[in-house]
Scaffold this motif. Structure first.
Motif, PDB file in Angstrom:
ATOM      1  N   PHE A  29     -43.761 -42.574  -6.428  1.00  0.00           N
ATOM      2  CA  PHE A  29     -43.660 -43.296  -5.152  1.00  0.00           C
ATOM      3  C   PHE A  29     -44.344 -44.661  -5.268  1.00  0.00           C
ATOM      4  N   PHE A  30     -45.491 -44.689  -5.958  1.00  0.00           N
ATOM      5  CA  PHE A  30     -46.134 -45.987  -6.198  1.00  0.00           C
ATOM      6  C   PHE A  30     -45.204 -46.895  -6.991  1.00  0.00           C
ATOM      7  N   ASP A  31     -44.532 -46.346  -7.997  1.00  0.00           N
ATOM      8  CA  ASP A  31     -43.596 -47.119  -8.806  1.00  0.00           C
ATOM      9  C   ASP A  31     -42.489 -47.701  -7.938  1.00  0.00           C
ATOM     10  N   PHE A  32     -42.022 -46.908  -6.972  1.00  0.00           N
ATOM     11  CA  PHE A  32     -41.019 -47.370  -6.016  1.00  0.00           C
ATOM     12  C   PHE A  32     -41.555 -48.546  -5.201  1.00  0.00           C
ATOM     13  N   THR A  33     -42.784 -48.421  -4.687  1.00  0.00           N
ATOM     14  CA  THR A  33     -43.367 -49.526  -3.905  1.00  0.00           C
ATOM     15  C   THR A  33     -43.585 -50.749  -4.786  1.00  0.00           C
ATOM     16  N   ASN A  34     -43.931 -50.526  -6.043  1.00  0.00           N
ATOM     17  CA  ASN A  34     -44.086 -51.639  -6.976  1.00  0.00           C
ATOM     18  C   ASN A  34     -42.779 -52.398  -7.112  1.00  0.00           C
ATOM     19  N   GLY A  35     -41.665 -51.661  -7.154  1.00  0.00           N
ATOM     20  CA  GLY A  35     -40.360 -52.291  -7.282  1.00  0.00           C
ATOM     21  C   GLY A  35     -40.035 -53.215  -6.129  1.00  0.00           C
ATOM     22  N   PHE A  36     -40.141 -52.711  -4.880  1.00  0.00           N
ATOM     23  CA  PHE A  36     -39.769 -53.587  -3.760  1.00  0.00           C
ATOM     24  C   PHE A  36     -40.849 -54.617  -3.451  1.00  0.00           C
ATOM     25  N   HIS A  37     -42.091 -54.332  -3.833  1.00  0.00           N
ATOM     26  CA  HIS A  37     -43.160 -55.301  -3.622  1.00  0.00           C
ATOM     27  C   HIS A  37     -42.983 -56.502  -4.543  1.00  0.00           C
ATOM     28  N   ASP A  38     -42.446 -56.256  -5.758  1.00  0.00           N
ATOM     29  CA  ASP A  38     -42.406 -57.308  -6.773  1.00  0.00           C
ATOM     30  C   ASP A  38     -41.016 -57.860  -7.042  1.00  0.00           C
ATOM     31  N   THR A  39     -40.007 -57.467  -6.256  1.00  0.00           N
ATOM     32  CA  THR A  39     -38.673 -58.045  -6.429  1.00  0.00           C
ATOM     33  C   THR A  39     -38.718 -59.557  -6.334  1.00  0.00           C
ATOM     34  N   ALA A  40     -39.591 -60.063  -5.472  1.00  0.00           N
ATOM     35  CA  ALA A  40     -39.700 -61.506  -5.258  1.00  0.00           C
ATOM     36  C   ALA A  40     -40.087 -62.255  -6.516  1.00  0.00           C
ATOM     37  N   ASN A  41     -40.783 -61.603  -7.431  1.00  0.00           N
ATOM     38  CA  ASN A  41     -41.224 -62.294  -8.642  1.00  0.00           C
ATOM     39  C   ASN A  41     -40.064 -62.929  -9.386  1.00  0.00           C
ATOM     40  N   ALA A  42     -38.930 -62.237  -9.414  1.00  0.00           N
ATOM     41  CA  ALA A  42     -37.771 -62.753 -10.133  1.00  0.00           C
ATOM     42  C   ALA A  42     -36.776 -63.438  -9.220  1.00  0.00           C
ATOM     43  N   MET A  43     -36.580 -62.906  -8.021  1.00  0.00           N
ATOM     44  CA  MET A  43     -35.419 -63.294  -7.235  1.00  0.00           C
ATOM     45  C   MET A  43     -35.696 -64.175  -6.019  1.00  0.00           C
ATOM     46  N   ALA A  44     -36.944 -64.471  -5.722  1.00  0.00           N
ATOM     47  CA  ALA A  44     -37.226 -65.312  -4.553  1.00  0.00           C
ATOM     48  C   ALA A  44     -36.642 -66.717  -4.715  1.00  0.00           C
ATOM     49  N   THR A  45     -36.837 -67.318  -5.879  1.00  0.00           N
ATOM     50  CA  THR A  45     -36.376 -68.704  -6.052  1.00  0.00           C
ATOM     51  C   THR A  45     -34.854 -68.828  -6.168  1.00  0.00           C
ATOM     52  N   PRO A  46     -34.134 -67.961  -6.916  1.00  0.00           N
ATOM     53  CA  PRO A  46     -32.672 -68.112  -6.908  1.00  0.00           C
ATOM     54  C   PRO A  46     -32.036 -67.812  -5.559  1.00  0.00           C
ATOM     55  N   ILE A  47     -32.653 -66.930  -4.765  1.00  0.00           N
ATOM     56  CA  ILE A  47     -32.151 -66.696  -3.412  1.00  0.00           C
ATOM     57  C   ILE A  47     -32.406 -67.927  -2.542  1.00  0.00           C
ATOM     58  N   ALA A  48     -33.589 -68.517  -2.687  1.00  0.00           N
ATOM     59  CA  ALA A  48     -33.951 -69.687  -1.874  1.00  0.00           C
ATOM     60  C   ALA A  48     -33.047 -70.882  -2.165  1.00  0.00           C
ATOM     61  N   THR A  49     -32.635 -71.059  -3.419  1.00  0.00           N
ATOM     62  CA  THR A  49     -31.797 -72.205  -3.779  1.00  0.00           C
ATOM     63  C   THR A  49     -30.303 -71.924  -3.626  1.00  0.00           C
ATOM     64  N   GLY A  50     -29.945 -70.669  -3.359  1.00  0.00           N
ATOM     65  CA  GLY A  50     -28.542 -70.325  -3.221  1.00  0.00           C
ATOM     66  C   GLY A  50     -27.857 -70.010  -4.538  1.00  0.00           C
ATOM     67  N   ALA A  51     -28.630 -69.899  -5.619  1.00  0.00           N
ATOM     68  CA  ALA A  51     -28.037 -69.561  -6.909  1.00  0.00           C
ATOM     69  C   ALA A  51     -27.475 -68.146  -6.897  1.00  0.00           C
ATOM     70  N   LEU A  52     -28.105 -67.265  -6.141  1.00  0.00           N
ATOM     71  CA  LEU A  52     -27.636 -65.886  -6.010  1.00  0.00           C
ATOM     72  C   LEU A  52     -27.728 -65.459  -4.547  1.00  0.00           C
ATOM     73  N   GLY A  53     -26.789 -64.638  -4.121  1.00  0.00           N
ATOM     74  CA  GLY A  53     -26.891 -64.041  -2.800  1.00  0.00           C
ATOM     75  C   GLY A  53     -27.953 -62.959  -2.804  1.00  0.00           C
ATOM     76  N   PRO A  54     -28.556 -62.657  -1.652  1.00  0.00           N
ATOM     77  CA  PRO A  54     -29.652 -61.680  -1.612  1.00  0.00           C
ATOM     78  C   PRO A  54     -29.302 -60.311  -2.181  1.00  0.00           C
TER      79      PRO A  54
END
Length: 381
Positions: free
Chosen positions: A16-41
Motif C-alpha cells: 500500500f505504501f508502494d501504491f502511495t509512492n506511485g501516485f505521490h511521485d507521478t509528478a516527478n516525471a509527468m508534471a512538466t510535459p503535462i504543463a507544456t502540453g507535450a502529453l495529455g494528462p
C-alpha cells in the motif's frame, strides 16, 4: 500474533505504501510535459505507469541498502522486528498522504526512512541504526542530489535557449516525451526498490529469508505492479504544484529538467544511493526557472517544498515511533495501530474530496498562486 500473519500484514502495508509512492511521485516525471502540453494528462500517467513497472525489474542495489544496510545486523539477524517495520510503514503512509493532501512534493523515500528509523529507535535503540549508511547513502544524497540536478538543468536550459530560436523551441515538446519516459523508468529503478527492501527486511527479521540476501522475484514483481497502479491513479495535486506552482514551464525547460532528473537518478541508483526522486525533480524545475531569461521562480512555493524536505524524516519518524510504542503493548497494540492508521487514511481521503483535483481541473492555478495572464496579440486591421 502468529509470525506468518504479522509478516503478511507487513507485506500488505508495504505494498500500500508502494501504491502511495506511485501516485505521490507521478509528478516527478509527468508534471512538466503535462504543463507544456507535450502529453495529455491521462496518456502521461499511463506511460509513467508502464515504465515504472519495467524500471522496477532493472536493479536491486537500493533495495539492498535498505534490507541489509540502514538497519544493523546483529548476531541473531537484523535488529528490528516485523512489528517495528509495521509501525515504520504506518508513519511513512500517513505522512505521504498528508503531504499529498497539501499538494506538497515531499519525499516518499524519506517518509519511509523516517518511519523505519523512528520505529527502530523506540523498539531497539539508537544502536540499531547504521549511522554510516544513513549519512553516506541517504542524508548526503538528500543534500547534493537536488543541488546537482538544479545546476545541470540550469546549464541545460541556458544552452537550449542560446542555441535555438523561439520558433524552433516547440520541437522540445517531442523531446519531452522521451525524457519524461526516461524519468519514469529511472523512478521505477529507484523508488520501487525501497518497498522491495522493506519486505525483504521483514522476511529476514521473521526468519523466512537468510540474512544478507536480496529481494526474491515475487517481491520484485509485486512491488513493480503496486507502484505502477499507484502511478496510473494520478497524484494530480502534486502534478499541479510542480507543473505550475514553482514556475511557468516552457517545452525547452521541461526537456532540460527531465534530462537532469534522469541523469541524477540513474547515477544514484547505480551507486546504491536511496535518494529522493521528488527532491531531484523539484530541484531540476527550480533550476530551469532560474535558467530561462524572463522566467520567475515562485520562491514562496519553493520554500514550502524545502520545508517539507526538512521535516519529512522527523515527522514520519515521530508517527513511526508513536506506532511502535503502541505496538509494544502486544497484539492489542498492533490492532490499535492498524485501526488508527485506517481511520487516518479514510479521514485524509474524505477531506481530499472537499477540494477535488483531477485531470479535468489540473491546469487551474494552485490556491494562493498568482499566474500572470498571457498577453494577447492585437488583431490586425
Amino acid at each position: 500474533m502468529d509470525p506468518l500473519i504479522l509478516v503478511a500484514l507487513v507485506i500488505a502495508l508495504a505494498l500500500f505504501f508502494d501504491f502511495t509512492n506511485g501516485f505521490h511521485d507521478t509528478a516527478n516525471a509527468m508534471a512538466t510535459p503535462i504543463a507544456t502540453g507535450a502529453l495529455g494528462p491521462k496518456a502521461a500517467v499511463a506511460i509513467a505507469a508502464v515504465l515504472n513497472l519495467v524500471g522496477a525489474f532493472l536493479s536491486t542495489e537500493v533495495a539492498k541498502t535498505i534490507s541489509g544496510g540502514l538497519i544493523r545486523e546483529g548476531d541473531g539477524g537484523v535488529q528490528i522486528t516485523p512489528v517495528l517495520i509495521l509501525a515504520g510503514l504506518i508513519g511513512a503512509i500517513v505522512w505521504n498522504l498528508v503531504t499529498w493532501l497539501l499538494g506538497l512534493p515531499s519525499s516518499s523515500s524519506h517518509a519511509l526512512f523516517g518511519g523505519l528509523i523512528g520505529a527502530a529507535i523506540v523498539g531497539a535503540g539508537f544502536a540499531a541504526i547504521d549511522g554510516g549508511v544513513l549519512i553516506s547513502k541517504i542524508l548526503i544524497p538528500a543534500l547534493l542530489a537536488p543541488l546537482t540536478a538544479g545546476l545541470v538543468s540550469f546549464l541545460a536550459t541556458k544552452i537550449a535557449y542560446s542555441l535555438t530560436r523561439k520558433r524552433e523551441r516547440d520541437g522540445f515538446k517531442k523531446g519531452q516525451i522521451f525524457t519524461a519516459s526516461l524519468v519514469s523508468l529511472a523512478h521505477g529503478t529507484n523508488d520501487a526498490q525501497k518497498t522491495m527492501g522493506v519486505i525483504t527486511l521483514a522476511l529476514i527479521a521473521a526468519g523466512f529469508q537468510d540474512v544478507g540476501t536480496g529481494p526474491e522475484l515475487w517481491v520484485i514483481a509485486a512491488c513493480a505492479v503496486a507502484i505502477a497502479i499507484g502511478t496510473y491513479s494520478g497524484g494530480w495535486r502534486i502534478i499541479r504544484t510542480m507543473g505550475r506552482g514553482i514556475t511557468e514551464v516552457e517545452p525547452a525547460q521541461g526537456f532540460a529538467a527531465e534530462a537532469a532528473t534522469t541523469a541524477t537518478i540513474l547515477a544514484s541508483t547505480h551507486l546504491g544511493f536511496a535518494l529522493s526522486t521528488t527532491q531531484v525533480a523539484s530541484g531540476s524545475v527550480i533550476g530551469t526557472g532560474i535558467g530561462r531569461k524572463g522566467a520567475s521562480v515562485r520562491w514562496r512555493t519553493a520554500g514550502r517544498i524545502a520545508l517539507g524536505w526538512l521535516i519529512t524524516i522527523p515527522a514520519a519518524g515521530a508517527v513511526g515511533a508513536l506506532a511502535a510504542f503502541i505496538a509494544s503493548l502486544g497484539v492489542a497494540g498492533i490492532v490499535v495501530d492498524v485501526v488508527l492508521a485506517g481511520i487516518a487514511i479514510l479521514t485524509i481521503f474524505l477531506w481530499s474530496r472537499r477540494t477535488r483535483v483531477d485531470h479535468r481541473n489540473l491546469h487551474q492555478p494552485e490556491p494562493g498562486v498568482f499566474v500572470r495572464p498571457k498577453k494577447r496579440r492585437k488583431a490586425r486591421r
